[in-house]
Design an enzyme around this catalytic site. Structure first.
Site, PDB file in Angstrom:
ATOM      1  N   GLN A   1      71.671 -41.156  11.315  1.00 42.90           N
ATOM      2  CA  GLN A   1      70.568 -40.268  11.657  1.00 42.90           C
ATOM      3  C   GLN A   1      70.842 -38.778  11.496  1.00 42.90           C
ATOM      4  O   GLN A   1      70.007 -38.050  10.945  1.00 42.90           O
ATOM      5  CB  GLN A   1      70.107 -40.519  13.101  1.00 42.90           C
ATOM      6  CG  GLN A   1      68.908 -39.693  13.497  1.00 42.90           C
ATOM      7  CD  GLN A   1      68.437 -39.915  14.924  1.00 42.90           C
ATOM      8  OE1 GLN A   1      67.661 -39.129  15.452  1.00 42.90           O
ATOM      9  NE2 GLN A   1      68.878 -40.967  15.564  1.00 42.90           N
TER      10      GLN A   1
ATOM     11  N   LEU B   1      77.243 -46.202  -5.126  1.00 47.43           N
ATOM     12  CA  LEU B   1      78.529 -45.787  -5.690  1.00 47.43           C
ATOM     13  C   LEU B   1      79.652 -46.163  -4.739  1.00 47.43           C
ATOM     14  O   LEU B   1      79.605 -45.854  -3.549  1.00 47.43           O
ATOM     15  CB  LEU B   1      78.537 -44.273  -5.924  1.00 47.43           C
ATOM     16  CG  LEU B   1      79.749 -43.700  -6.662  1.00 47.43           C
ATOM     17  CD1 LEU B   1      79.803 -44.243  -8.093  1.00 47.43           C
ATOM     18  CD2 LEU B   1      79.702 -42.175  -6.685  1.00 47.43           C
TER      19      LEU B   1
ATOM     20  N   THR C   1      83.014 -45.145  -3.864  1.00 42.24           N
ATOM     21  CA  THR C   1      83.905 -43.995  -4.059  1.00 42.24           C
ATOM     22  C   THR C   1      85.373 -44.342  -3.829  1.00 42.24           C
ATOM     23  O   THR C   1      86.236 -43.465  -3.940  1.00 42.24           O
ATOM     24  CB  THR C   1      83.501 -42.850  -3.120  1.00 42.24           C
ATOM     25  OG1 THR C   1      83.523 -43.317  -1.762  1.00 42.24           O
ATOM     26  CG2 THR C   1      82.101 -42.338  -3.449  1.00 42.24           C
TER      27      THR C   1
ATOM     28  N   LYS D   1      84.747 -40.763  18.837  1.00 42.14           N
ATOM     29  CA  LYS D   1      83.560 -41.284  18.159  1.00 42.14           C
ATOM     30  C   LYS D   1      82.323 -40.696  18.830  1.00 42.14           C
ATOM     31  O   LYS D   1      82.194 -40.728  20.051  1.00 42.14           O
ATOM     32  CB  LYS D   1      83.516 -42.806  18.221  1.00 42.14           C
ATOM     33  CG  LYS D   1      84.429 -43.487  17.214  1.00 42.14           C
ATOM     34  CD  LYS D   1      84.126 -44.967  17.115  1.00 42.14           C
ATOM     35  CE  LYS D   1      84.932 -45.603  15.995  1.00 42.14           C
ATOM     36  NZ  LYS D   1      84.651 -47.044  15.864  1.00 42.14           N
TER      37      LYS D   1
ATOM     38  N   GLU E   1      74.615 -40.427  19.614  1.00 42.87           N
ATOM     39  CA  GLU E   1      73.562 -39.584  20.189  1.00 42.87           C
ATOM     40  C   GLU E   1      73.795 -39.251  21.659  1.00 42.87           C
ATOM     41  O   GLU E   1      73.870 -38.085  22.051  1.00 42.87           O
ATOM     42  CB  GLU E   1      72.205 -40.300  20.022  1.00 42.87           C
ATOM     43  CG  GLU E   1      71.060 -39.726  20.837  1.00 42.87           C
ATOM     44  CD  GLU E   1      70.681 -38.328  20.412  1.00 42.87           C
ATOM     45  OE1 GLU E   1      70.498 -37.474  21.288  1.00 42.87           O
ATOM     46  OE2 GLU E   1      70.560 -38.085  19.197  1.00 42.87           O
TER      47      GLU E   1
ATOM     48  N   ASP F   1      71.508 -36.241  17.489  1.00 41.60           N
ATOM     49  CA  ASP F   1      71.474 -36.583  16.067  1.00 41.60           C
ATOM     50  C   ASP F   1      70.517 -35.676  15.297  1.00 41.60           C
ATOM     51  O   ASP F   1      70.939 -34.815  14.539  1.00 41.60           O
ATOM     52  CB  ASP F   1      71.071 -38.046  15.898  1.00 41.60           C
ATOM     53  CG  ASP F   1      72.253 -38.993  16.039  1.00 41.60           C
ATOM     54  OD1 ASP F   1      73.355 -38.631  15.605  1.00 41.60           O
ATOM     55  OD2 ASP F   1      72.081 -40.103  16.566  1.00 41.60           O
TER      56      ASP F   1
ATOM     57  N   GLY G   1      62.231 -22.465  35.111  1.00 44.61           N
ATOM     58  CA  GLY G   1      62.010 -21.175  34.473  1.00 44.61           C
ATOM     59  C   GLY G   1      61.328 -20.195  35.404  1.00 44.61           C
ATOM     60  O   GLY G   1      61.272 -20.390  36.625  1.00 44.61           O
ATOM     61  N   GLY G   2      60.782 -19.150  34.819  1.00 46.99           N
ATOM     62  CA  GLY G   2      60.138 -18.108  35.621  1.00 46.99           C
ATOM     63  C   GLY G   2      58.873 -18.574  36.300  1.00 46.99           C
ATOM     64  O   GLY G   2      58.460 -17.995  37.310  1.00 46.99           O
TER      65      GLY G   2
END
Length: 409
Positions: A17, A71, A73, A135, A138, A167, A242-243
């Site tokens: 992700q 592919l 690799t 490791k 999330e 993630d 918050g305010g």
């Protein structure tokens, strides 16, 4: 009409992700994103499947507008092909375990030798230090980035948020770094490394909690409904912190998402008192000012909830908005999928897939007036092998089936 990133080639060596969320944004902005997958494919193609033998929604919703090649690799020929892909790319993005790309033989020094202009972005769980090789998933990032410790109610355990801030949140940070590096390249002519750690991205999104940690050194946080404060920022339920104080208040008929989040600004107190049938509280010195209300936020929202619990959330929304009071209904995932305004804004979109049919996904949240986006289907595994390997890299038609037989692609 051209796209913002038209002409930019992105070598997408990401999976799951955090990486795919970043490269998908780049694709939506117009980059040619080539997703390089092992011959077995990104693991999420098969994870959480709702239909047999079809790419999962997990995969399709994170890989729109890309091309796919396979592919291996680990083979010498695979390394040669990857070298050519790097040479032809502007950006390379990976989110393998620490050191995995180096062990393939593609250190940053080697990549620079191949292509000095490339922007090489890596997403990891953690920065350099004692956590480097942990490791990362999330919720691990949420746990170690400050989110879980400050999410939930004070008498309950730490909670994960449903937003994928570890993630996809890290993916958005990576996009910012990649775009900045591409812009700097226009001045320097050089590529550079971009490193983003999931823990760091979560912490960046939790910066107000570090603000509150430092404020706590000077006494209790009056904006929080908590009665007791230790030496750490507490979990404070649905308080805004918050305010302007806010809370999720229950509405009729009392279902799991029958709530409206209400913020009480100083200017909104008088109309709220009228709506809840307690107009006398507007002039009562025990309630009239924000300073007077702060010590009894719980009671204040209880009074509001006594009114909202008798009405459906959409009616509450209508009445509060009629007085310009900041509020919003808690929308369920079902309501979001069915929301006509979100569809009209192309943030909830329907996409046609060649194997699964149509599905709903999240569209591009970045709206650029000169770079419109049409969300297209995710690629099938290796769908563009012939197009890229033969048409662009110049491999011979005879070599392609041989590479497949040898497990290179």
């Amino acid at each position: 009409m051209t796209k913002a990133l038209e002409g930019v080639r992105v070598l997408d060596m990401t999976h799951v992700q955090s990486g795919p969320s970043a490269t998908q944004i780049l694709a939506w902005l117009g980059a040619d994103v080539v997703k390089v997958e092992a011959p077995t494919g990104d693991i999420t193609r098969k994870q959480l499947r709702d239909l047999p033998d079809v790419d999962s929604l997990y995969f399709t919703m994170l890989n729109s507008n890309k091309r796919s090649v396979t592919l291996n690799t680990k083979t010498e020929r695979g390394k040669e092909i990857l070298t050519e892909l790097i040479r032809r790319s502007d950006v390379m993005v990976e989110n393998f375990a620490p050191g995995a790309v180096d062990r393939m033989g593609f250190t940053w020094d080697r990549i620079q030798e191949i292509n000095p202009r490339i922007v090489y972005a890596s997403i990891k769980g953690f920065g350099e230090g004692p956590y480097t090789n942990f490791k990362a998933y999330e919720v691990v990032a949420q746990a170690m980035g400050g989110s879980m410790a400050t999410t939930g109610f004070e008498d309950g355990p730490p909670l994960a948020t449903g937003a994928q801030i570890g993630d996809s949140g890290t993916g958005m940070h990576a996009v910012a770094g990649i775009l900045a590096a591409l812009f700097q390249r226009t001045h320097t002519g050089r590529g550079q490394r971009v490193n983003v750690a999931m823990q760091h991205a979560v912490l960046n999104l939790c910066r107000v909690k570090l603000r509150d940690q430092q404020r706590l050194a000077h006494g209790p946080l009056a904006e929080f409904p908590n009665e007791d404060f230790g030496d750490e920022v507490p979990r404070s339920g649905n308080a805004s912190g918050g305010g302007q104080p806010g809370w999720a208040v229950r509405c009729a008929p009392g279902g799991p998402n029958d709530y409206v989040y209400v913020i009480v600004q100083p200017v909104g107190w008088q109309p709220i008192t009228e709506l809840i049938g307690r107009p006398e509280l507007a002039a009562d010195p025990e309630w009239a000012t924000p300073e007077a209300r702060l010590p009894k936020l719980g009671k204040m929202f209880q009074l509001i909830e006594e009114w909202t619990s008798t009405l459906p959330k959409w009616r509450v929304l209508e009445l509060l908005n009629g007085h310009n009071i900041p509020c919003g209904p808690v929308l369920s995932t079902k309501e979001i999928i069915e929301d006509a305004s979100l569809a009209a804004n192309e943030i909830v979109v329907k996409v046609e897939h060649p194997e699964r049919g149509s599905y709903i996904t999240v569209g591009n949240p970045l709206k650029l007036s000169d770079s419109p986006v049409e969300v297209t289907s995710s690629p099938l595994l290796g769908e563009h092998n012939e197009e890229i390997y033969l048409g662009e890299l110049g491999l011979s038609g005879d070599e392609l089936p041989l590479l497949k037989a040898q497990g290179v692609i």
